[in-house]
Design a protein around this motif. Structure first.
Motif, PDB file in Angstrom:
ATOM      1  N   UNK A 271     -38.664 -28.393 -21.844  1.00 45.19           N
ATOM      2  CA  UNK A 271     -37.900 -28.359 -23.088  1.00 45.19           C
ATOM      3  C   UNK A 271     -37.087 -27.080 -23.130  1.00 45.19           C
ATOM      4  N   UNK A 272     -35.791 -27.230 -23.312  1.00 47.01           N
ATOM      5  CA  UNK A 272     -34.904 -26.086 -23.439  1.00 47.01           C
ATOM      6  C   UNK A 272     -34.071 -26.187 -24.696  1.00 47.01           C
ATOM      7  N   UNK A 273     -33.340 -25.143 -24.993  1.00 48.48           N
ATOM      8  CA  UNK A 273     -32.435 -25.112 -26.137  1.00 48.48           C
ATOM      9  C   UNK A 273     -31.013 -25.000 -25.602  1.00 48.48           C
ATOM     10  N   UNK A 274     -30.251 -26.049 -25.816  1.00 50.91           N
ATOM     11  CA  UNK A 274     -28.889 -26.117 -25.291  1.00 50.91           C
ATOM     12  C   UNK A 274     -27.949 -25.319 -26.178  1.00 50.91           C
ATOM     13  N   UNK A 275     -27.153 -24.424 -25.606  1.00 54.98           N
ATOM     14  CA  UNK A 275     -26.243 -23.619 -26.432  1.00 54.98           C
ATOM     15  C   UNK A 275     -25.096 -24.452 -26.990  1.00 54.98           C
ATOM     16  N   UNK A 276     -24.498 -23.958 -28.052  1.00 58.64           N
ATOM     17  CA  UNK A 276     -23.301 -24.573 -28.595  1.00 58.64           C
ATOM     18  C   UNK A 276     -22.153 -24.441 -27.590  1.00 58.64           C
ATOM     19  N   UNK A 277     -21.223 -25.368 -27.661  1.00 53.83           N
ATOM     20  CA  UNK A 277     -20.161 -25.446 -26.653  1.00 53.83           C
ATOM     21  C   UNK A 277     -19.345 -24.163 -26.549  1.00 53.83           C
ATOM     22  N   UNK A 278     -19.066 -23.519 -27.672  1.00 53.52           N
ATOM     23  CA  UNK A 278     -18.225 -22.328 -27.671  1.00 53.52           C
ATOM     24  C   UNK A 278     -19.034 -21.037 -27.743  1.00 53.52           C
ATOM     25  N   UNK A 279     -20.330 -21.147 -27.590  1.00 50.16           N
ATOM     26  CA  UNK A 279     -21.211 -19.992 -27.749  1.00 50.16           C
ATOM     27  C   UNK A 279     -20.881 -18.826 -26.812  1.00 50.16           C
ATOM     28  N   UNK A 280     -20.552 -19.069 -25.540  1.00 55.28           N
ATOM     29  CA  UNK A 280     -20.267 -17.924 -24.658  1.00 55.28           C
ATOM     30  C   UNK A 280     -19.110 -17.048 -25.120  1.00 55.28           C
ATOM     31  N   UNK A 281     -18.179 -17.631 -25.879  1.00 62.35           N
ATOM     32  CA  UNK A 281     -17.032 -16.847 -26.328  1.00 62.35           C
ATOM     33  C   UNK A 281     -17.311 -16.034 -27.580  1.00 62.35           C
ATOM     34  N   UNK A 282     -18.466 -16.231 -28.193  1.00 63.86           N
ATOM     35  CA  UNK A 282     -18.813 -15.463 -29.379  1.00 63.86           C
ATOM     36  C   UNK A 282     -18.979 -13.988 -28.998  1.00 63.86           C
ATOM     37  N   UNK A 283     -18.320 -13.078 -29.675  1.00 67.30           N
ATOM     38  CA  UNK A 283     -18.408 -11.653 -29.301  1.00 67.30           C
ATOM     39  C   UNK A 283     -19.801 -11.065 -29.486  1.00 67.30           C
ATOM     40  N   UNK A 284     -20.662 -11.767 -30.224  1.00 63.02           N
ATOM     41  CA  UNK A 284     -22.035 -11.304 -30.413  1.00 63.02           C
ATOM     42  C   UNK A 284     -23.028 -12.291 -29.797  1.00 63.02           C
ATOM     43  N   UNK A 285     -22.633 -12.924 -28.735  1.00 62.06           N
ATOM     44  CA  UNK A 285     -23.501 -13.886 -28.069  1.00 62.06           C
ATOM     45  C   UNK A 285     -24.736 -13.199 -27.503  1.00 62.06           C
ATOM     46  N   UNK A 286     -25.763 -14.024 -27.251  1.00 61.98           N
ATOM     47  CA  UNK A 286     -27.007 -13.492 -26.694  1.00 61.98           C
ATOM     48  C   UNK A 286     -26.752 -12.719 -25.410  1.00 61.98           C
ATOM     49  N   UNK A 287     -25.932 -13.269 -24.531  1.00 58.38           N
ATOM     50  CA  UNK A 287     -25.684 -12.637 -23.234  1.00 58.38           C
ATOM     51  C   UNK A 287     -25.160 -11.222 -23.397  1.00 58.38           C
ATOM     52  N   UNK A 288     -24.320 -11.037 -24.383  1.00 56.12           N
ATOM     53  CA  UNK A 288     -23.713  -9.713 -24.576  1.00 56.12           C
ATOM     54  C   UNK A 288     -24.700  -8.709 -25.156  1.00 56.12           C
ATOM     55  N   UNK A 289     -25.834  -9.176 -25.614  1.00 57.02           N
ATOM     56  CA  UNK A 289     -26.864  -8.250 -26.079  1.00 57.02           C
ATOM     57  C   UNK A 289     -27.678  -7.694 -24.907  1.00 57.02           C
ATOM     58  N   UNK A 290     -27.465  -8.268 -23.722  1.00 61.38           N
ATOM     59  CA  UNK A 290     -28.133  -7.775 -22.522  1.00 61.38           C
ATOM     60  C   UNK A 290     -27.175  -6.989 -21.632  1.00 61.38           C
ATOM     61  N   UNK A 291     -25.918  -7.383 -21.643  1.00 65.80           N
ATOM     62  CA  UNK A 291     -24.889  -6.655 -20.899  1.00 65.80           C
ATOM     63  C   UNK A 291     -23.529  -7.024 -21.459  1.00 65.80           C
ATOM     64  N   UNK A 292     -22.679  -6.068 -21.721  1.00 63.35           N
ATOM     65  CA  UNK A 292     -22.893  -4.620 -21.628  1.00 63.35           C
ATOM     66  C   UNK A 292     -23.468  -4.046 -22.917  1.00 63.35           C
ATOM     67  N   UNK A 293     -23.522  -4.864 -23.957  1.00 65.48           N
ATOM     68  CA  UNK A 293     -24.048  -4.631 -25.304  1.00 65.48           C
ATOM     69  C   UNK A 293     -22.971  -5.035 -26.294  1.00 65.48           C
ATOM     70  N   UNK A 294     -23.386  -5.729 -27.324  1.00 62.41           N
ATOM     71  CA  UNK A 294     -22.461  -6.100 -28.391  1.00 62.41           C
ATOM     72  C   UNK A 294     -22.912  -5.331 -29.633  1.00 62.41           C
ATOM     73  N   UNK A 295     -23.486  -6.028 -30.609  1.00 60.97           N
ATOM     74  CA  UNK A 295     -24.009  -5.306 -31.772  1.00 60.97           C
ATOM     75  C   UNK A 295     -25.334  -4.650 -31.455  1.00 60.97           C
ATOM     76  N   UNK A 296     -25.975  -5.072 -30.367  1.00 57.78           N
ATOM     77  CA  UNK A 296     -27.273  -4.513 -29.970  1.00 57.78           C
ATOM     78  C   UNK A 296     -27.370  -4.560 -28.456  1.00 57.78           C
ATOM     79  N   UNK A 297     -28.364  -3.873 -27.943  1.00 52.98           N
ATOM     80  CA  UNK A 297     -28.646  -3.917 -26.507  1.00 52.98           C
ATOM     81  C   UNK A 297     -30.158  -3.981 -26.348  1.00 52.98           C
ATOM     82  N   UNK A 298     -30.628  -5.013 -25.661  1.00 51.63           N
ATOM     83  CA  UNK A 298     -32.059  -5.181 -25.402  1.00 51.63           C
ATOM     84  C   UNK A 298     -32.291  -4.987 -23.911  1.00 51.63           C
TER      85      UNK A 298
END
Length: 479
Positions: A271-298
């Motif tokens: 079971x997985x959670x499928x992202x929304x179609x335009x999610x990668x382009x969101x400036x605060x997407x999950x991916x950007x919280x890992x690199x290079x950092x958006x609103x946060x960096x984990x």
């Protein structure tokens, strides 16, 4: 957003169910769908899709599962904040009180809306077994949400405790908001009842971002291993054997490929959670919280890097050092997003249940039930092999498992492998830690000085809107 109450008070709604196409990546056709709009199989499916939309904690921009990755791993000491240290990294939990509360109760209400509407329809309104299947999928969502609440807001480790879950088994209205929390035993019983119905009725096959009977079996394994009562471990083993032998899921030959190549196309993802179609382009997407950092960096902490010593996974889970001087000795967490990587649907995907967990829970259940240590070791080695660790490599992690010749020692090795395999997914590393003896938990995570820190406080808004709720969790206050 404070649970369902603001919605109910402002709009006097029976439910909040977002509808969407037969994929989570599609935008909802309507903002809200009440249970009385379920008129036939087609509208029942729309409502079920809305329940999945809430399960994914989605908006029309993105899914909202990042705290499923971050919060438990912070509690366990493996992930941290990249620009300083957050209180939850030291198991100070007040700041994360609402982390899973609101999303779980939205998901519950959506599932209850489906159950109410579909149960009101005659069987002949559906083709084949579809009515039972929809009910089974909705029961899975309800069980998952209640178990999430049980795991983080209730004394799940004390079967006799009065501090269980506020169970919601019907649509929330202004007349039934006030309700007392159930006991821990009642909470387990309710969740397991829903899962038994999901196992009996949910589809055998479904796209893996929708529930199946196999997902219900795997979730039941999680519930039973935590409850740990007589007979639970034998059932965990039986469920694992059923999934491993009869389901369509198989271990990914190369573990890294799940996250960096195949995503939901992997035959390991139950079971997985499928992202929304335009999610990668969101400036605060999950991916950007890992690199290079958006609103946060984990970031990965040194404890996680050290856990991977002599382990090939260190090369793709742990990136270069985080340059921030406010979080020294931390590293980019590259399990999802590689350094210099670009956000994509692959990097935005979340994983709720994978077959790896089934193998490791079976190994743990064997040890806890007094079974063969050699058999349990063999299961752990099957997972290690997918990470490039075998007997022929003479690898230290492999040898550590082989050298664990007591149940206590092997449980620690299973915990370590669970953390290495499932860190930053849906809390398996945290719960596996807490299932160890308290003295061992303290040794592995010294900032835990009391079992009070195993769970987090019920949000204070619950006591404001629900005077019947009852006691706050031990060690916390209602205001």
């Amino acid at each position: 957003m404070k649970i369902l109450y603001k919605i109910l008070t402002a709009a006097v709604m029976l439910t909040v169910i977002y509808s969407c196409e037969k994929e989570l990546g599609a935008l909802p056709k309507n903002a809200k769908v009440e249970s009385n709009t379920i008129l036939d199989q087609a509208t029942a499916q729309i409502a079920l899709n809305g329940a999945y939309y809430n399960f994914a904690n989605a908006t029309n921009i993105k899914t909202g599962w990042q705290m499923h990755q971050i919060t438990p791993a912070m509690f366990a000491g493996y992930l941290g904040y990249g620009f300083g240290q957050l209180p939850q990294e030291d198991n100070q939990t007040l700041s994360v009180s609402g982390t899973f509360w609101d999303e779980s109760y939205r998901s519950l209400n959506a599932a209850n809306g489906v159950l109410k509407g579909v149960n009101a329809l005659p069987d002949n309104a559906f083709t084949g077994n579809r009515k039972k299947e929809i009910l089974g999928e909705a029961k899975f969502i309800r069980a998952y949400s209640h178990f999430k609440l049980l795991s983080y807001y209730a004394e799940w480790y004390k079967i006799g405790s009065t501090q269980g879950v506020l169970l919601r088994d019907e649509l929330s209205t202004l007349t039934n908001i006030a309700k007392k929390r159930s006991t821990v035993k009642e909470s387990y019983d309710f969740v397991l009842s829903d899962l038994d119905e999901a196992i009996a009725n949910a589809p055998s096959t479904n796209p893996n971002h929708y529930a199946t009977k196999w997902a219900a079996m795997a979730l039941k394994m999680r519930v039973l291993i935590n409850r740990g009562q007589q007979g639970d471990y034998a059932e965990v083993i039986s469920l694992a054997d059923n999934i491993i032998q009869n389901s369509p899921f198989v271990l990914e030959p190369i573990a890294e490929d799940i996250f960096h190549k195949n995503g939901l196309a992997s035959k390991e993802v139950i079971l997985g959670v499928k992202p929304q179609a335009l999610q990668p382009s969101d400036p605060y997407s999950k991916s950007r919280q890992y690199w290079p950092s958006a609103s946060a960096l984990y970031v990965a902490k040194a404890k996680l890097k050290d856990l991977y010593a002599n382990d090939p996974r260190q090369n793709w889970v742990i990136g270069i050092a985080n340059p921030s001087t406010s979080s020294p000795n931390t590293f980019y967490f590259t399990k999802y997003q590689l350094v210099n990587g670009t956000p994509s649907l692959l990097t935005e995907t979340d994983y709720a249940i994978r077959l790896t967990e089934v193998y490791l829970l079976k190994a743990e259940a064997i040890v806890r039930s007094g079974g063969s240590l050699a058999t349990a070791k063999g299961l752990v080695h099957q997972i290690q092999e997918k990470a490039g660790i075998t007997a022929t490599t003479n690898n230290i992690p492999y040898l550590a498992v082989e050298a664990a010749n007591s149940p206590e020692a092997l449980l620690i090795e299973i915990y370590k492998e669970t953390s290495k395999s499932l860190v930053g997914e849906d809390g398996s590393e945290w719960m596996a830690l807490l299932r160890l003896p308290f003295a061992t938990v303290q040794q592995l995570k010294p900032s835990i000085t009391s079992q009070i820190q195993y769970i987090i406080p019920v949000p204070v808004t619950e006591f404001r809107y629900n005077p019947l709720f009852g006691e706050q969790n031990t060690g916390y206050t209602k205001n």
